[in-house]
Design a protein around this motif. Structure first.
Motif, mmCIF file in Angstrom:
data_model
loop_
_atom_site.group_PDB
_atom_site.id
_atom_site.type_symbol
_atom_site.label_atom_id
_atom_site.label_comp_id
_atom_site.label_asym_id
_atom_site.label_seq_id
_atom_site.Cartn_x
_atom_site.Cartn_y
_atom_site.Cartn_z
ATOM 1 N N HIS A 82 0.782 -1.026 0.365
ATOM 2 C CA HIS A 82 0.319 0.391 0.218
ATOM 3 C C HIS A 82 0.841 1.340 0.028
ATOM 4 C CE1 HIS A 82 -3.938 -1.723 0.697
ATOM 5 N NE2 HIS A 82 -3.212 -2.694 1.466
ATOM 6 N N THR A 83 -0.038 2.656 -0.371
ATOM 7 C CA THR A 83 1.146 3.847 -0.218
ATOM 8 C C THR A 83 0.940 4.296 1.314
ATOM 9 O OG1 THR A 83 -0.211 5.043 -0.924
ATOM 10 C CG2 THR A 83 1.123 3.942 -2.337
ATOM 11 N N ALA A 84 0.309 3.619 2.371
ATOM 12 C CA ALA A 84 0.718 4.159 3.393
ATOM 13 C C ALA A 84 0.543 2.962 4.037
ATOM 14 C CB ALA A 84 -0.524 5.735 3.964
ATOM 15 N N GLY A 85 0.443 2.945 5.416
ATOM 16 C CA GLY A 85 0.244 1.341 6.872
ATOM 17 C C GLY A 85 -0.805 1.152 6.461
ATOM 18 N N VAL A 86 -0.444 -0.680 6.510
ATOM 19 C CA VAL A 86 -1.388 -1.340 6.552
ATOM 20 C C VAL A 86 -2.274 -1.629 7.672
ATOM 21 C CG1 VAL A 86 -2.436 -3.629 6.074
ATOM 22 C CG2 VAL A 86 -0.565 -1.633 4.593
ATOM 23 N N SER A 87 -3.630 -1.482 8.291
ATOM 24 C CA SER A 87 -4.171 -1.826 9.517
ATOM 25 C C SER A 87 -4.840 -2.910 9.204
ATOM 26 C CB SER A 87 -5.198 -0.368 9.789
ATOM 27 O OG SER A 87 -6.412 -0.113 8.903
ATOM 28 N N SER A 88 -5.149 -3.592 8.380
ATOM 29 C CA SER A 88 -6.325 -4.523 8.909
ATOM 30 C C SER A 88 -5.893 -5.983 7.454
ATOM 31 C CB SER A 88 -7.843 -4.242 8.568
ATOM 32 O OG SER A 88 -8.351 -2.940 9.239
ATOM 33 N N VAL A 89 -6.164 -7.123 8.634
ATOM 34 C CA VAL A 89 -5.969 -7.968 7.308
ATOM 35 C C VAL A 89 -6.926 -9.511 7.768
ATOM 36 C CG1 VAL A 89 -4.085 -10.061 6.671
ATOM 37 C CG2 VAL A 89 -3.283 -7.455 7.465
ATOM 38 N N VAL A 90 -7.461 -9.613 6.652
ATOM 39 C CA VAL A 90 -8.758 -11.081 6.641
ATOM 40 C C VAL A 90 -8.184 -11.488 5.160
ATOM 41 C CG1 VAL A 90 -10.399 -9.072 8.080
ATOM 42 C CG2 VAL A 90 -10.201 -9.358 5.978
ATOM 43 N N HIS A 91 -8.955 -12.796 5.290
ATOM 44 C CA HIS A 91 -8.803 -13.761 4.957
ATOM 45 C C HIS A 91 -10.251 -13.916 4.222
ATOM 46 C CE1 HIS A 91 -7.822 -17.526 2.435
ATOM 47 N NE2 HIS A 91 -6.981 -17.282 1.569
ATOM 48 N N SER A 92 -10.185 -14.196 2.791
ATOM 49 C CA SER A 92 -11.441 -14.677 2.651
ATOM 50 C C SER A 92 -11.653 -15.897 1.586
ATOM 51 C CB SER A 92 -12.069 -13.628 1.290
ATOM 52 O OG SER A 92 -13.253 -14.824 0.362
ATOM 53 N N GLN A 93 -12.248 -17.539 2.411
ATOM 54 C CA GLN A 93 -12.243 -18.871 2.236
ATOM 55 C C GLN A 93 -12.499 -18.862 0.149
ATOM 56 O OE1 GLN A 93 -13.319 -21.190 5.711
ATOM 57 N NE2 GLN A 93 -13.457 -22.905 4.955
ATOM 58 N N GLU A 94 -14.460 -18.014 0.667
ATOM 59 C CA GLU A 94 -14.532 -18.253 -0.086
ATOM 60 C C GLU A 94 -14.643 -18.143 -1.463
ATOM 61 O OE1 GLU A 94 -17.456 -18.605 2.530
ATOM 62 O OE2 GLU A 94 -16.169 -17.493 2.678
ATOM 63 N N LEU A 95 -13.558 -16.824 -1.652
ATOM 64 C CA LEU A 95 -12.529 -15.969 -2.489
ATOM 65 C C LEU A 95 -11.151 -16.727 -2.921
ATOM 66 C CD1 LEU A 95 -13.141 -12.254 -2.190
ATOM 67 C CD2 LEU A 95 -14.870 -13.891 -4.122
ATOM 68 N N ASN A 96 -10.509 -17.477 -1.623
ATOM 69 C CA ASN A 96 -9.093 -17.551 -1.542
ATOM 70 C C ASN A 96 -8.379 -16.550 -1.493
ATOM 71 O OD1 ASN A 96 -7.238 -19.300 -0.721
ATOM 72 N ND2 ASN A 96 -6.658 -20.357 -3.116
ATOM 73 N N ALA A 97 -8.838 -15.547 -1.211
ATOM 74 C CA ALA A 97 -8.151 -14.323 -1.619
ATOM 75 C C ALA A 97 -7.719 -13.653 0.187
ATOM 76 C CB ALA A 97 -8.921 -13.287 -2.651
ATOM 77 N N LEU A 98 -6.490 -12.681 0.037
ATOM 78 C CA LEU A 98 -6.581 -11.924 1.201
ATOM 79 C C LEU A 98 -7.063 -10.619 0.598
ATOM 80 C CD1 LEU A 98 -4.625 -11.788 3.236
ATOM 81 C CD2 LEU A 98 -2.762 -10.370 2.599
ATOM 82 N N ILE A 99 -7.516 -9.868 1.592
ATOM 83 C CA ILE A 99 -7.683 -8.537 1.653
ATOM 84 C C ILE A 99 -7.109 -7.665 2.656
ATOM 85 C CG2 ILE A 99 -9.611 -7.629 1.771
ATOM 86 C CD1 ILE A 99 -11.597 -9.693 1.258
ATOM 87 N N THR A 100 -6.561 -6.258 2.435
ATOM 88 C CA THR A 100 -6.322 -5.799 3.013
ATOM 89 C C THR A 100 -6.808 -4.289 3.541
ATOM 90 O OG1 THR A 100 -4.300 -4.629 1.519
ATOM 91 C CG2 THR A 100 -3.815 -7.039 3.131
ATOM 92 N N GLY A 101 -6.673 -3.182 4.561
ATOM 93 C CA GLY A 101 -7.481 -2.145 4.514
ATOM 94 C C GLY A 101 -6.332 -1.423 4.818
ATOM 95 N N SER A 102 -6.190 -0.238 4.561
ATOM 96 C CA SER A 102 -4.702 1.190 4.685
ATOM 97 C C SER A 102 -5.568 2.203 4.505
ATOM 98 C CB SER A 102 -3.687 0.927 3.687
ATOM 99 O OG SER A 102 -3.068 1.818 3.439
ATOM 100 N N TRP A 103 -4.500 3.138 5.838
ATOM 101 C CA TRP A 103 -4.119 4.114 5.847
ATOM 102 C C TRP A 103 -4.489 5.383 4.601
ATOM 103 C CZ3 TRP A 103 -0.857 4.818 10.255
ATOM 104 C CH2 TRP A 103 -1.655 3.750 11.875
ATOM 105 N N ASP A 104 -4.053 4.433 3.213
ATOM 106 C CA ASP A 104 -4.281 4.945 1.898
ATOM 107 C C ASP A 104 -5.467 5.092 1.558
ATOM 108 O OD1 ASP A 104 -4.815 1.995 1.314
ATOM 109 O OD2 ASP A 104 -2.819 2.255 0.167
ATOM 110 N N ARG A 105 -6.474 4.758 1.906
ATOM 111 C CA ARG A 105 -8.005 4.464 2.011
ATOM 112 C C ARG A 105 -7.995 4.269 0.332
ATOM 113 N NH1 ARG A 105 -9.775 11.259 1.506
ATOM 114 N NH2 ARG A 105 -8.468 11.766 3.543
#
Length: 345
Positions: A99-122
């Motif tokens: 990301h271009t700023a800090g990563v605040s949240s990390v979750v894994h989606s079993q349905e998508l087999n994907a990682l999802i991240t949320g950041s202070w970069d909006r």
């Protein structure tokens, strides 16, 4: 060792040396506990013999981590902006992207087999963890403000941002949020957790309140949402209010635990709107919570905070001679106290 001589809890040896940001049990073994910390490390503990199994060094504070469903890999993100996949068997690290700023949240989606991240970069980003950088990025989704907290249940992703905004996505169609809400809490969101049955979520605020909300938008269901005060201390001068730093739902019973800067963990039955249990206070604020997959254990991360109420409480403990190690991770056995008082579970 066990704090206070209690036989139903384990205090982790070799805890982090800085604030605990997240704790997670392995989805396949309640003997494995993943911990991220402000000391720039992610640790994997083996609870059966209270040992440190693996350590993953990062370049800055780690704010979030998550397991993948098989328990072989974990994921992390933090202030260095990198998103990583951690191989828990080989201890190898793969960078998925940034990301271009800090990563605040990390979750894994079993349905998508994907990682999802949320950041202070909006932004919220989806990653294919089987790919390396730069092929791993699936998509990026702009948010109205900085992402403070995030959780997922089945195909529903809830994103809480600064400005008390809440974006609710169906992960099968991330082109736009399925719902956009403003938090019913008057102050900033500090924690978020989704109900295991997929019907709703709970949010905590910096002003000692929790709201319980539901996804279905019919008037009958929305009439069930409510908010309540918690994690506050009554003094002659008035209420001392503490942030609600952590929330976690019991995977079987649907009740939930809250942890605050008052050092306390409480268990709530949102069906009957009652508190089921409050545990003795830790000497430091509770910063992270998690239940094991079968619901028999609860992990609690306690670490110092610079919040004025937390500092005041620690001074009071010190004056009474109750000062203990500031940073600790405790794993409690839980049972009847997490069952709802009604027949809803």
């Amino acid at each position: 060792m066990s704090m206070g001589g209690a036989q139903d809890q384990l205090t982790i040896e070799s805890p982090p040396i800085d604030g605990v940001s997240a704790v997670h049990f392995s989805p396949v073994s309640s003997n494995h506990l993943l911990v991220s910390s402000w000391d720039s490390q992610v640790r994997l503990y083996h609870l059966a013999d209270n040992s440190l199994k693996s350590v993953f060094q990062h370049r800055a504070a780690v704010l979030g981590c998550a397991f993948e469903p098989g328990g072989q890999y974990a994921y992390s993100g933090g202030l260095d902006t990198w998103v990583r996949r951690l191989d828990l068997n080989t201890e190898k690290i793969r960078v998925l992207g940034t990301h271009t700023a800090g990563v605040s949240s990390v979750v894994h989606s079993q349905e998508l087999n994907a990682l999802i991240t949320g950041s202070w970069d909006r932004s919220v980003k989806l990653w294919d963890p089987r790919q390396g950088n730069p092929k791993s990025l699936i998509s990026s989704h702009e948010q109205p403000e900085r992402v403070y907290a995030m959780d997922i249940v089945k195909n529903t992703l809830v994103v809480a941002t600064a400005g008390r905004r809440v974006q609710i996505y169906d992960t099968r169609n991330m082109a736009a949020p399925a719902q956009e809400r403003v938090s019913s809490l008057k102050f900033g969101t500090s924690s978020l957790a989704c109900m295991p049955d997929g019907s709703g979520f709970a949010m905590g605020s910096v002003e000692g309140r929790v709201s319980v909300e539901f996804f279905e938008e019919t008037p009958e269901v929305q009439a069930r949402k409510y908010a309540f005060k918690c994690h506050r201390q009554v003094t002659p001068e008035g209420d001392v209010v503490y942030p609600v730093n952590a929330l976690a739902f019991h995977p079987i019973y649907g009740t939930f635990a809250s942890g605050g800067s008052d050092g306390r963990v409480a268990v709530w039955d949102h069906f009957s709107k009652k508190r089921l249990r409050q545990y003795p206070a830790f000497p430091a604020g509770v910063s992270a919570l998690a239940f094991s997959a079968e619901g028999t254990k609860m992990a609690i991360g306690a670490s110092y905070s610079w919040d004025v109420p937390d500092q005041r409480r620690r001074e009071e403990l010190k004056e009474r001679g109750d000062e203990m190690e500031t940073i600790s991770i405790v794993v409690r056995d839980v049972g009847e106290e997490t069952k709802p008082k009604t027949g809803n579970a």
